[in-house]
Design a protein around this motif. Structure first.
Motif, PDB file in Angstrom:
ATOM      1  N   GLU A  43       0.881  -1.247   0.396  1.00 21.05           N
ATOM      2  CA  GLU A  43       0.112   0.111   0.070  1.00 21.05           C
ATOM      3  C   GLU A  43       0.985   1.350  -0.029  1.00 21.05           C
ATOM      4  O   GLU A  43       0.697   2.215  -0.746  1.00 21.05           O
ATOM      5  N   SER A  44       1.907   1.085   0.959  1.00 22.64           N
ATOM      6  CA  SER A  44       2.787   2.356   1.111  1.00 22.64           C
ATOM      7  C   SER A  44       3.435   2.607  -0.518  1.00 22.64           C
ATOM      8  O   SER A  44       3.835   3.661  -0.673  1.00 22.64           O
ATOM      9  N   GLU A  45       4.184   1.333  -0.952  1.00 24.55           N
ATOM     10  CA  GLU A  45       4.438   1.529  -2.106  1.00 24.55           C
ATOM     11  C   GLU A  45       3.808   2.062  -3.152  1.00 24.55           C
ATOM     12  O   GLU A  45       4.483   3.121  -4.208  1.00 24.55           O
ATOM     13  N   ILE A  46       2.776   1.607  -3.498  1.00 23.35           N
ATOM     14  CA  ILE A  46       1.664   2.220  -4.365  1.00 23.35           C
ATOM     15  C   ILE A  46       1.453   3.801  -4.345  1.00 23.35           C
ATOM     16  O   ILE A  46       1.445   4.601  -5.236  1.00 23.35           O
ATOM     17  N   ALA A  47       1.295   4.066  -2.880  1.00 26.99           N
ATOM     18  CA  ALA A  47       1.286   5.861  -2.581  1.00 26.99           C
ATOM     19  C   ALA A  47       2.249   6.550  -3.069  1.00 26.99           C
ATOM     20  O   ALA A  47       2.068   7.416  -3.597  1.00 26.99           O
ATOM     21  N   CYS A  48       3.367   5.973  -2.894  1.00 27.15           N
ATOM     22  CA  CYS A  48       4.746   6.596  -3.187  1.00 27.15           C
ATOM     23  C   CYS A  48       4.755   6.972  -4.611  1.00 27.15           C
ATOM     24  O   CYS A  48       4.960   7.974  -5.347  1.00 27.15           O
ATOM     25  N   LEU A  49       4.506   5.852  -5.394  1.00 29.98           N
ATOM     26  CA  LEU A  49       4.658   5.762  -7.111  1.00 29.98           C
ATOM     27  C   LEU A  49       3.679   6.636  -7.524  1.00 29.98           C
ATOM     28  O   LEU A  49       3.494   7.439  -8.390  1.00 29.98           O
ATOM     29  N   ASP A  50       2.263   6.557  -6.925  1.00 36.56           N
ATOM     30  CA  ASP A  50       0.968   7.151  -7.379  1.00 36.56           C
ATOM     31  C   ASP A  50       1.417   8.841  -7.257  1.00 36.56           C
ATOM     32  O   ASP A  50       0.643   9.545  -7.962  1.00 36.56           O
ATOM     33  N   ALA A  51       2.156   9.221  -6.291  1.00 32.52           N
ATOM     34  CA  ALA A  51       2.250  10.599  -6.049  1.00 32.52           C
ATOM     35  C   ALA A  51       3.287  11.165  -6.949  1.00 32.52           C
ATOM     36  O   ALA A  51       3.462  12.315  -6.915  1.00 32.52           O
ATOM     37  N   GLY A  52       3.895  10.482  -7.760  1.00 30.03           N
ATOM     38  CA  GLY A  52       4.742  10.718  -9.035  1.00 30.03           C
ATOM     39  C   GLY A  52       6.050  10.436  -8.389  1.00 30.03           C
ATOM     40  O   GLY A  52       7.017  10.966  -9.477  1.00 30.03           O
ATOM     41  N   ALA A  53       6.590   9.748  -7.786  1.00 27.54           N
ATOM     42  CA  ALA A  53       7.944   9.396  -7.330  1.00 27.54           C
ATOM     43  C   ALA A  53       8.441   8.321  -8.351  1.00 27.54           C
ATOM     44  O   ALA A  53       7.779   7.577  -9.048  1.00 27.54           O
ATOM     45  N   VAL A  54       9.848   8.290  -8.734  1.00 22.67           N
ATOM     46  CA  VAL A  54      10.239   7.295  -9.529  1.00 22.67           C
ATOM     47  C   VAL A  54      10.619   6.022  -8.904  1.00 22.67           C
ATOM     48  O   VAL A  54      10.601   4.917  -9.301  1.00 22.67           O
ATOM     49  N   ASP A  55      10.715   6.226  -7.446  1.00 22.85           N
ATOM     50  CA  ASP A  55      11.271   4.737  -6.645  1.00 22.85           C
ATOM     51  C   ASP A  55      11.100   5.340  -5.257  1.00 22.85           C
ATOM     52  O   ASP A  55      10.872   6.225  -4.791  1.00 22.85           O
ATOM     53  N   PHE A  56      11.161   4.328  -4.537  1.00 23.83           N
ATOM     54  CA  PHE A  56      11.388   4.590  -2.949  1.00 23.83           C
ATOM     55  C   PHE A  56      12.356   3.661  -2.193  1.00 23.83           C
ATOM     56  O   PHE A  56      12.665   2.564  -2.866  1.00 23.83           O
TER      57      PHE A  56
END
Ligand SMILES: [Mg+2]
Length: 304
Positions: A94-107
C-alpha cells in the motif's frame, strides 16, 4: 551525447531528521553536490532555486508530509523535472503504491542500507541524464548543431506572446546562402555540408545577446530570433552577419555575386499584438529575404 558524470549531478535531501541527512550525505558524497532541507517548505524553495537532478524525500514529516511535498514539486513547472525518490519507514504494498502514485520514480525503505541507497541513486541519476540528452537531441539539428526548426517554432511562439504582453518589439532574421545549389554542383555535397556548418558557426558567434535564438530552418536556410531590438540594431546585425560570412573566404567560383560564399538576409520587425501571429513575422522576413535576393544578394533587407 556526453558520458555519465556523477560529479555534475545535484541531489537534494529533504528529511526532518538531521541525523538521517548526515548519514545520507555521507553515503552519497561521491555522487555530486548534496543539498538539504529539514522541512517541506524549505525543500520546495531549494528545489525551485537549484533545480536538483534528484530529490530524496522523507514521507514522514510534519506539518507538510512527503506526499504533499511531492505533489507540489510535480505540479510546479520549475521543479517537475527533478526525479523524486521517497524514503519511508512504512513497508508494504500500500505504501509502495502511494509513493509511486504521488509521482515518485522509486522509494527506499528505512533503516537505510548504504548499498541500496547508492544503487538506486546511481540508476536514477543515469536515467535523468539520458532523458536530458534525448531532449537535447530532439531540439538540435544533427549537421550544424544549431537548434532545429521544431525548437525554433516553439521559441518564436513563446517569445511572441511574451513580448506582446510587454508591448516590446521582436526582430527576425531569415538567412539564405547565395547560389548554394551551384556551390554543391561545383564542390560536391560534402563541401556543401561543410559550408552549412561554417555559416552556422559564424551566425552563432555573431549572435550573443540573451534571448537570441539561432536555428537551422531547413536546407541552406537559417533563422535568428532577436528580441527587443530596434530597426538600427537589426540593420547592423544584418550587415554584420553578411560581413562575417564573407570573411570566412570560402571560394565560390560559380557565384554571380561574389568570389566568396555569401548570404542574403531578410529582416522583419514587429511589436506583437493580439491580432497578429508569429507566422506573419516569418512571412514578412521571407518577403524581405526575397527583396534582398532581388536587389543583388550578399546583403540584408529590412521590412517593418
Ligand atoms: Mg521523518
Amino acid at each position: 551525447m556526453s558520458a555519465y558524470s556523477p560529479k555534475d549531478s545535484s541531489i537534494l535531501i529533504i528529511d526532518d531528521d538531521i541525523n538521517l541527512i548526515r548519514l545520507m550525505s555521507q553515503m552519497l558524497k561521491d555522487f555530486g553536490r548534496i543539498l538539504f532541507a529539514t522541512n517541506g517548505e524549505m525543500g520546495l524553495h531549494i528545489a525551485q532555486e537549484q533545480k536538483p537532478d534528484l530529490i530524496l524525500l522523507d514521507v514522514e514529516m510534519a506539518p507538510m508530509d512527503g506526499y504533499e511535498v511531492c505533489r507540489r514539486l510535480k505540479s510546479d513547472e520549475a521543479t517537475s523535472a527533478s526525479a523524486i525518490i521517497f524514503v519511508t519507514a512504512k513497508v508494504g504494498m500500500e505504501s509502495e503504491i502511494a509513493c509511486l502514485d504521488a509521482g515518485a520514480v522509486d522509494f527506499i525503505c528505512k533503516p537505510l542500507n548504504p548499498l541500496v541507497v547508492q544503487a538506486r541513486v546511481r540508476t536514477h541519476l543515469r536515467l535523468q541524464q539520458n532523458t536530458a540528452a534525448l531532449e537535447s537531441l530532439a531540439q538540435h539539428d544533427s549537421l550544424s548543431g544549431l537548434y532545429n526548426r521544431r525548437y525554433f517554432n516553439m521559441a518564436i511562439e513563446a517569445e511572441y506572446r511574451r513580448l506582446q504582453r510587454h508591448q516590446l518589439p521582436l526582430g527576425l532574421a531569415m538567412v539564405d546562402i547565395d547560389h548554394f545549389k551551384k556551390y554543391n554542383d561545383t564542390y560536391g555535397h560534402i563541401a556543401g555540408d561543410g559550408a552549412i556548418c561554417a555559416v552556422a558557426k559564424a551566425l552563432e558567434h555573431a549572435t550573443k545577446r540573451p534571448g537570441e535564438v539561432v536555428a537551422r530552418y531547413g536546407g541552406e536556410e537559417f533563422v535568428v530570433l532577436l528580441p527587443q531590438v530596434d530597426a538600427e540594431i537589426l540593420s547592423q546585425y544584418g550587415q554584420m552577419i553578411c560581413d562575417k560570412v564573407q570573411a570566412l573566404e570560402l571560394p565560390h567560383a560559380t557565384s554571380d555575386t561574389s568570389a566568396w560564399l555569401s548570404i542574403s538576409v531578410g529582416l522583419a520587425l514587429v511589436i506583437p499584438n493580439s491580432q497578429s501571429l508569429p507566422e506573419d513575422l516569418i512571412k514578412q522576413a521571407d518577403q524581405a529575404l526575397y527583396l534582398a535576393k532581388q536587389n543583388g544578394r550578399n546583403q540584408y533587407h529590412l521590412l517593418r
